[in-house]
Motif scaffolding. Sequence first.
Motif, short mmCIF file in Angstrom:
data_model
loop_
_atom_site.label_atom_id
_atom_site.label_comp_id
_atom_site.label_asym_id
_atom_site.label_seq_id
_atom_site.Cartn_x
_atom_site.Cartn_y
_atom_site.Cartn_z
N ASP A 147 48.81 37.05 30.66
CA ASP A 147 48.75 35.59 30.48
C ASP A 147 47.57 34.97 31.23
N GLY A 148 46.41 35.61 31.15
CA GLY A 148 45.21 35.05 31.73
C GLY A 148 45.02 35.31 33.21
N THR A 149 45.98 35.99 33.83
CA THR A 149 45.89 36.34 35.25
C THR A 149 45.78 37.85 35.38
N VAL A 150 44.90 38.31 36.28
CA VAL A 150 44.76 39.75 36.52
C VAL A 150 45.73 40.13 37.62
N PHE A 192 43.11 47.19 46.43
CA PHE A 192 42.72 47.26 45.02
C PHE A 192 42.43 45.87 44.45
N ASP A 193 43.38 44.94 44.64
CA ASP A 193 43.25 43.61 44.04
C ASP A 193 42.05 42.86 44.60
N ARG A 194 41.73 43.06 45.89
CA ARG A 194 40.63 42.32 46.50
C ARG A 194 39.27 42.81 45.98
N ILE A 195 39.14 44.10 45.76
CA ILE A 195 37.87 44.62 45.24
C ILE A 195 37.64 44.12 43.82
N ILE A 196 38.66 44.14 43.00
CA ILE A 196 38.50 43.65 41.63
C ILE A 196 38.23 42.15 41.64
N ALA A 197 38.82 41.41 42.57
CA ALA A 197 38.55 39.97 42.68
C ALA A 197 37.08 39.75 43.02
N ARG A 198 36.52 40.56 43.91
CA ARG A 198 35.10 40.45 44.26
C ARG A 198 34.23 40.74 43.04
N TYR A 199 34.62 41.74 42.26
CA TYR A 199 33.86 42.07 41.05
C TYR A 199 33.86 40.90 40.07
N LEU A 200 35.03 40.36 39.79
CA LEU A 200 35.11 39.26 38.83
C LEU A 200 34.31 38.05 39.30
N ASP A 201 34.38 37.76 40.59
CA ASP A 201 33.62 36.64 41.14
C ASP A 201 32.11 36.88 40.95
N ALA A 202 31.66 38.09 41.22
CA ALA A 202 30.24 38.42 41.07
C ALA A 202 29.79 38.32 39.62
N MET A 203 30.71 38.59 38.69
CA MET A 203 30.39 38.52 37.27
C MET A 203 30.51 37.12 36.70
N GLY A 204 30.93 36.16 37.54
CA GLY A 204 31.13 34.80 37.06
C GLY A 204 32.40 34.62 36.28
N ASP A 205 33.36 35.50 36.48
CA ASP A 205 34.66 35.46 35.78
C ASP A 205 35.66 34.74 36.68
N SER A 206 36.16 33.60 36.24
CA SER A 206 37.01 32.76 37.08
C SER A 206 38.49 33.08 37.00
#
Length: 250
Positions: A147-150, A192-206
């Motif tokens: 539902d739009g949340t990772v 795990f969740d924090r690394i993926i959050a950093r990736y999404l932020d770097a990619m401009g994915d909100s």
Amino acid sequence: MKIVVIGGSGLIGSRTVALLRASGHDVLAASPSTGVNTLTGEGLAQALAGAEVVVDVANSPSFEPQAVRAFFETAGHNLLSAERRAGIRHHVALSIVGTDRMPDNGYFQAKVAQETLIKASGVPYTIVRATQFMEFFGAIAESGVVDGTVRLPGGLFQPIAAEDVAAIMAEAAAAPPHGGTFDIAGPDRAPFDRIIARYLDAMGDSRPVVRDDAARYFGGTVAETSLVPLGEARIGRVSLDAWLRDHRPA
């Protein structure tokens, strides 16, 4: 030295082939597109003729548990049988850190089956177990979308860059057989969740990333240390910050 790289056109294989060729080896990049198919056995005898080393970095086209197990068992049996007939002196395989610690992850269990075949084959071997590749961050994030949340577990994660994996695979191929397994990982370890959050932020994915310890990783339950080395490991050179900087959208 002639070295055959199975899966030689893929993410790790193409890089490994380039490094080995740059070191002066005679390298055959083998894949179905070049007429070498480990599932059917097609082209294996011709590819292995005169070779001393085989590097297997091939991956299953399906992650469905039964399909992926069938791939690694069938391909492993065909490849190792052909290696014995060809007198191969060293089999180098790429596996996964923690593959024997996640019994409910079908992909990991398929890699356990592959490792078992290698160890029983009689061909001198080296098994390199790697943590998850940084290049797979996007697919990992998508696997956790609800539902739009990772939603991802909070167990520790220590991803490694593909270029570091290839460098270590090339080194292993040129060295004598290890006769066992060793782990490789990236230099940065975090939930795990924090690394993926950093990736999404770097990619401009909100999209928000939520820690959910009930979330599965490709069907498997992730405990605190399921995905990271428990002891000594070879550490790659590419940091998470450096990789993110190099892969940000222009």
